[in-house]
Design an enzyme around this catalytic site. Structure first.
Site, PDB file in Angstrom:
ATOM      1  N   SER A  97     -27.465  16.545  -2.958  1.00 51.44           N
ATOM      2  CA  SER A  97     -27.001  15.748  -4.652  1.00 51.44           C
ATOM      3  C   SER A  97     -27.520  14.242  -4.383  1.00 51.44           C
ATOM      4  CB  SER A  97     -26.072  16.438  -4.776  1.00 51.44           C
ATOM      5  OG  SER A  97     -25.218  15.607  -5.565  1.00 51.44           O
ATOM      6  N   GLU A 133     -33.832   2.980  -9.707  1.00 49.55           N
ATOM      7  CA  GLU A 133     -34.889   3.748 -10.219  1.00 49.55           C
ATOM      8  C   GLU A 133     -34.031   4.823 -11.521  1.00 49.55           C
ATOM      9  OE1 GLU A 133     -36.075   6.471  -7.198  1.00 49.55           O
ATOM     10  OE2 GLU A 133     -36.587   5.510  -6.334  1.00 49.55           O
ATOM     11  N   LYS A 135     -32.898   7.502 -13.812  1.00 52.52           N
ATOM     12  CA  LYS A 135     -32.202   8.930 -13.426  1.00 52.52           C
ATOM     13  C   LYS A 135     -32.871  10.211 -14.497  1.00 52.52           C
ATOM     14  CE  LYS A 135     -28.574  11.337 -11.431  1.00 52.52           C
ATOM     15  NZ  LYS A 135     -28.996  12.766 -11.777  1.00 52.52           N
ATOM     16  N   ASP A 137     -33.354  13.279 -16.241  1.00 50.34           N
ATOM     17  CA  ASP A 137     -32.336  14.259 -16.442  1.00 50.34           C
ATOM     18  C   ASP A 137     -33.777  15.451 -16.603  1.00 50.34           C
ATOM     19  OD1 ASP A 137     -30.600  15.361 -16.712  1.00 50.34           O
ATOM     20  OD2 ASP A 137     -29.657  15.000 -19.052  1.00 50.34           O
ATOM     21  N   TYR A 247     -40.560  10.590  -6.669  1.00 52.71           N
ATOM     22  CA  TYR A 247     -39.173   9.555  -6.015  1.00 52.71           C
ATOM     23  C   TYR A 247     -39.249   9.536  -4.378  1.00 52.71           C
ATOM     24  CZ  TYR A 247     -36.266  12.636  -7.776  1.00 52.71           C
ATOM     25  OH  TYR A 247     -35.313  14.140  -7.947  1.00 52.71           O
ATOM     26  N   LYS A 331     -30.922   2.962  -4.736  1.00 47.48           N
ATOM     27  CA  LYS A 331     -31.514   3.459  -3.200  1.00 47.48           C
ATOM     28  C   LYS A 331     -31.579   2.119  -2.594  1.00 47.48           C
ATOM     29  CE  LYS A 331     -33.705   7.768  -4.701  1.00 47.48           C
ATOM     30  NZ  LYS A 331     -35.331   7.907  -5.087  1.00 47.48           N
ATOM     31  N   LYS A 355     -24.060   6.665 -13.271  1.00 46.88           N
ATOM     32  CA  LYS A 355     -23.985   7.763 -14.813  1.00 46.88           C
ATOM     33  C   LYS A 355     -23.339   7.054 -15.531  1.00 46.88           C
ATOM     34  CE  LYS A 355     -24.032  12.386 -14.407  1.00 46.88           C
ATOM     35  NZ  LYS A 355     -24.213  13.342 -14.579  1.00 46.88           N
ATOM     36  N   CYS A 449     -16.366  21.656 -56.270  1.00 49.92           N
ATOM     37  CA  CYS A 449     -16.396  20.464 -56.688  1.00 49.92           C
ATOM     38  C   CYS A 449     -14.811  20.384 -56.034  1.00 49.92           C
ATOM     39  CB  CYS A 449     -17.047  19.584 -57.156  1.00 49.92           C
ATOM     40  SG  CYS A 449     -16.651  17.712 -56.532  1.00 49.92           S
ATOM     41  N   CYS A 452     -13.741  17.151 -58.091  1.00 48.53           N
ATOM     42  CA  CYS A 452     -13.320  17.450 -60.398  1.00 48.53           C
ATOM     43  C   CYS A 452     -13.312  19.103 -60.421  1.00 48.53           C
ATOM     44  CB  CYS A 452     -14.655  17.315 -60.597  1.00 48.53           C
ATOM     45  SG  CYS A 452     -16.403  17.867 -60.685  1.00 48.53           S
ATOM     46  N   CYS A 467     -22.215  19.069 -56.687  1.00 42.49           N
ATOM     47  CA  CYS A 467     -21.973  18.365 -58.231  1.00 42.49           C
ATOM     48  C   CYS A 467     -22.751  18.077 -58.988  1.00 42.49           C
ATOM     49  CB  CYS A 467     -20.344  17.908 -57.710  1.00 42.49           C
ATOM     50  SG  CYS A 467     -19.816  16.890 -59.432  1.00 42.49           S
ATOM     51  N   CYS A 472     -17.686  13.589 -62.970  1.00 42.96           N
ATOM     52  CA  CYS A 472     -16.453  13.646 -61.050  1.00 42.96           C
ATOM     53  C   CYS A 472     -16.339  12.365 -61.019  1.00 42.96           C
ATOM     54  CB  CYS A 472     -17.575  14.005 -60.673  1.00 42.96           C
ATOM     55  SG  CYS A 472     -17.172  14.251 -59.088  1.00 42.96           S
TER      56      CYS A 472
HETATM   57  S1  IVH Z   1     -33.185  10.758  -5.320  1.00 41.19           S
HETATM   58  C1  IVH Z   1     -31.193  13.070  -1.631  1.00 41.19           C
HETATM   59  N1  IVH Z   1     -33.727   9.981  -7.283  1.00 41.19           N
HETATM   60  O1  IVH Z   1     -30.575  13.543  -9.889  1.00 41.19           O
HETATM   61  C2  IVH Z   1     -31.443  12.423  -2.945  1.00 41.19           C
HETATM   62  N2  IVH Z   1     -33.230  11.829  -7.412  1.00 41.19           N
HETATM   63  O2  IVH Z   1     -27.073  13.999  -8.537  1.00 41.19           O
HETATM   64  C3  IVH Z   1     -33.048  12.803  -3.716  1.00 41.19           C
HETATM   65  N3  IVH Z   1     -32.915  12.871  -9.831  1.00 41.19           N
HETATM   66  O3  IVH Z   1     -30.791  16.302  -7.555  1.00 41.19           O
HETATM   67  C4  IVH Z   1     -32.611  12.263  -4.285  1.00 41.19           C
HETATM   68  N4  IVH Z   1     -34.066  10.951 -10.581  1.00 41.19           N
HETATM   69  O4  IVH Z   1     -32.627  16.231  -9.087  1.00 41.19           O
HETATM   70  C5  IVH Z   1     -33.315  10.360  -7.027  1.00 41.19           C
HETATM   71  N5  IVH Z   1     -34.837   8.810  -9.760  1.00 41.19           N
HETATM   72  C6  IVH Z   1     -34.133   9.717  -8.951  1.00 41.19           C
HETATM   73  C7  IVH Z   1     -33.987  10.655  -9.013  1.00 41.19           C
HETATM   74  C8  IVH Z   1     -33.194  11.370  -8.807  1.00 41.19           C
HETATM   75  C9  IVH Z   1     -33.233  12.287 -11.323  1.00 41.19           C
HETATM   76  C10 IVH Z   1     -32.155  14.039 -10.238  1.00 41.19           C
HETATM   77  C11 IVH Z   1     -32.569  14.530  -8.825  1.00 41.19           C
HETATM   78  C12 IVH Z   1     -31.337  14.808  -7.795  1.00 41.19           C
HETATM   79  C13 IVH Z   1     -30.353  14.643  -8.535  1.00 41.19           C
HETATM   80  C14 IVH Z   1     -28.767  14.170  -7.999  1.00 41.19           C
END
Ligand code: IVH
Length: 713
Positions: A97, A133, A135, A137, A247, A331, A355, A449, A452, A467, A472
């Site tokens: 994570s 990068e 993130k 979703d 990524y 990163k 975030k 209403c 009124c 109405c 009114c």
């Molecule tokens: S790097 C060891 N790069 O975010 C870490 N993760 O909250 C490897 N995610 O499990 C993840 N965009 O599913 C990385 N540009 C990005 C990402 C990304 C989305 C997700 C991924 C990860 C989760 C962690």
């Protein structure tokens, strides 16, 4: 549920003042429930931000009561165990994570920690190369290639064992089945990680199809992506327009310290590519060359200041990307530093997720009320316990119409999910059913209403309820407040509350009456000192000479907004010309057309509206030709769009500066736009549209030069 029972700014659940052991148990139960809905059912009930609060609360309890930590606690694990729907797919290198931060200050603290761990001096820290990068979703995926051929794909699962979704991932068009690398570059074994996602348009189309088939709707693109990928039948996945951004090229060293046991010696695994790639940025280049989509917004920068700038830029643009992102991943570029930093039990130390503030939260729906608009339309809206979402505190949200309330089945007393994304007005997404108190009754649209007490009428085949009493007071208040609003007669100090007060005092009953208000009349009212009474009378007097387009907007003619009003004014010059124009004549004007023409003719064909116009004439409101500008007409025929806050101009002022020079200032960017002028906090969609179309973008200084010369600087 009583009103006081739930403060949306604390997590869902019972009274946290109970003992920590009991609360920790309760939190684990809640987290397990919501984790199952998210990971296994792809159908979460609560937003990520509310889920994160539950985990944060549990983590805080565990930190102050370490004796309460249990091995299987959600604070100690990643994701959720793989389901039995698919074969198990162990990861050679755990899928971890990311640690998250929610403010730029936290990001600074991450930078300071990294600097300390790597023993960098100030200059080295400033020179640190970082890859930023988006993130994405979606859901993370690991894809393995054997001699350049796709062989396996797995979800993250609990980070050690995922689900084998090979056949499903094979159907994703963006995933190459053969790598486009030369023999010399082709590793025998390559594992690539990335995020599978559903573009927003594909999500909307999917939900429209689901609705037509009376199948379940997906709450958001992320769940739709997960639900689409985790299908027993790969043909279903194939029909779902999934995409991917990659990524990471995995090396054995991505494994956390001590993670070896469970991942069968992961730390020893060292893929061939690892020797060749020394940087994250180079991994991304390799992925691109191999034929994988890599997010085009990715940027390698030097130092944290540049990261901050990137975060701000992407946050402004996030709604124009066409897919959902919930933050930014930062990163360290140099992979040798990854090895030095290692990882905690669940996240690497060489990366962090910044975030964005949440755009969805839960709160209590205290009541559903109905407001009456200036056309009589009765709109249900939600009164909510105030909650911070999408960067502002939300306490009211539109529910649109009767069918929307029924479809969402939200009931007063429900805990509901509220969404506020960017500039869009807040919306109630739906109820959290597991939180619904027993016996909560469905809500019924009122038959009378609220203003009124006259009948509310819904015509066959129409979504809206009205109405129909023209007298009114609710409608009158809105009509007068609209007449006085900015963009119309722009009367400072005459908002909805004041209008209501003047009607209640019997001083006015329609907008034409405001022109006979006197200082003496107003001074007698509550809240008016003589000075405020004088100011209001002066503001009303000043409004008599507003330009014709403002007067047209003020009249509230259906389909006549600012741009059409400008067009009509410049063709006809005065109100009498417009009132006596034929429908055909009006329809022939560019930008007007049949619907607007018939609305204008219909409006002035009504006796009541003509009488209103005559009363304005008696009150000496100007019907005249637009003030012919003595400014140089350097922008004739040109369209200049303005977005964001400028220092030297109000929004109206900037638009008038353009129209005063013969140009137009429409509300959206198109191929015909000459330039987009941006101030602070520009609208993301305008900005990205302009970028897409290659429209010149000007700052305030460039705008000044454009006004002077009519030429692009
Ligand atoms: S790097 C060891 N790069 O975010 C870490 N993760 O909250 C490897 N995610 O499990 C993840 N965009 O599913 C990385 N540009 C990005 C990402 C990304 C989305 C997700 C991924 C990860 C989760 C962690």
């Amino acid at each position: 549920m009583s009103k006081a029972a739930r403060d949306p700014n604390t997590p869902i659940g019972p009274d946290p003042t109970r003992g920590p052991a009991e609360r920790a148990r309760e939190l684990r139960r809640l987290i397990a429930y919501h984790s199952n809905r998210y990971h296994q059912l792809d159908d979460p009930e609560i937003p990520d931000a509310d889920y994160d609060l539950l985990v944060d609360e549990l983590r805080a309890i565990e930190e102050s009561h370490p004796e309460l930590v249990v091995e299987e606690s959600p604070t100690q694990t990643v994701g959720a165990p793989a389901s039995t729907l698919f074969a198990q797919a162990p990861h050679r290198v755990p899928m971890m994570s990311l640690d998250k931060v929610v403010s730029l200050d936290d990001l600074l603290a991450w930078g300071a920690r990294t600097k300390r761990l790597l023993d960098l001096d100030d200059e080295q820290a400033e020179q640190l190369r970082l890859v930023c990068e988006p993130k994405i979703d979606g859901l993370s995926i690991s894809i393995t290639y054997d001699h350049g051929r796709f062989v396996r794909a797995a979800t993250r699962g609990d980070g050690r064992v995922g689900e084998d979704v090979t056949d499903n991932v094979r159907t994703i068009k963006d995933v190459p089945l053969e790598l486009a690398l030369d023999e010399s570059e082709l590793p025998a074994d390559l594992e690539v990680r990335g995020e599978v996602y559903l573009p927003i348009v594909a999500f909307q189309e999917l939900n429209a199809r689901q609705q037509a088939a009376e199948d379940r709707l997906f709450a958001n693109p992320r769940n739709a992506a997960a639900g689409s990928l985790r299908q027993r039948d790969p043909k279903v996945t194939a029909g779902r327009a999934l995409s991917i951004f990659t990524y990471q090229v995995v090396s054995g060293d991505s494994a956390p310290a001590g993670a070896g046991q469970a991942s069968s010696g992961a730390a020893a695994v060292r893929l061939e590519t690892d020797a060749a790639i020394g940087h994250q940025s180079a991994s991304l280049d390799l992925l691109r060359r191999a034929g994988f989509p890599v997010n085009p917004k990715t940027r390698t920068v030097t130092g944290l200041d540049a990261v901050f700038a990137y975060c701000k830029e992407l946050e402004a643009e996030r709604h124009a990307l066409g897919y959902e992102i919930d933050g930014i991943v930062v990163k360290i570029d140099d992979l040798s530093l990854h090895r030095r930093l290692g990882a905690t039990s669940h996240a690497p130390r060489w990366a962090v997720a910044y975030k964005f503030p949440p755009e969805e939260r839960t709160t209590l729906l205290e009541a559903i009320m109905v407001s009456i608009g200036r056309t009589g339309r009765a709109t249900p809206f939600a009164k909510l316990t105030p909650v911070l979402v999408g960067g502002s505190t939300v306490s009211l949200a539109s529910l649109h119409n009767q069918d929307q309330v029924a479809l969402k089945d939200v009931r007063p007393g429900d805990t509901v999910v509220v969404r506020k994304a960017g500039d869009v007005i807040p919306e109630v997404v739906g109820p959290v059913l597991s939180e619904r108190p027993k016996g909560l009754e469905p809500w019924h649209f009122p038959t009378a209403c609220p203003s009124c007490r006259g009948a509310l009428v819904r015509l066959e085949g129409e979504a809206d309820t009205y109405c129909v009493n023209l007298g009114c007071p609710g409608q009158q208040i809105q009509r007068i407040a609209h007449f006085a609003s900015r963009g119309a007669m722009d009367i400072e100090g005459l908002g909805e509350q004041r209008v209501r007060q003047l009607i209640d005092a019997g001083l006015i009953s329609d907008a034409a009456d405001i022109f006979s208000l006197t200082v003496e009349q107003l001074s007698g009212l509550e809240g008016y000192a003589e000075i405020s009474a004088r100011n209001l009378v002066a503001a009303i007097d000043a409004s008599r000479s507003r330009p014709l387009p403002n007067l047209l907007v003020a009249m509230g003619i259906r389909h006549v907004g600012g741009t059409v009003a400008q067009e009509l004014s410049s063709v006809f010059g005065d109100l009498d010309g417009i009132m006596s124009a034929s429908e055909e004549g009006l329809a022939a004007i560019p930008g007007v057309g049949g619907t607007i023409a018939s609305s204008v003719v219909g409006h002035f064909g009504t006796k009541r509206n003509r009488a209103f116009v005559e009363r304005l004439r008696e009150a000496q409101v100007s019907f005249g030709t637009q003030k012919v500008s003595d400014l140089p007409q350097v922008l004739t025929g040109k369209a200049v769009v303005v977005t964001g806050t400028l220092e030297g101009y109000s929004r109206e002022g900037a638009e008038e500066a353009v129209t005063g020079r013969g140009g137009k200032s429409p509300g959206s960017v198109s191929a015909k736009t000459m330039a987009l002028v941006i101030g602070s906090n520009p609208g993301a969609s305008k900005l990205s549209k302009a970028e897409q179309l290659g429209i010149p973008i000007l700052d305030e200084e460039g705008f000044g030069r454009l006004l002077e010369t009519g030429e692009l600087p």
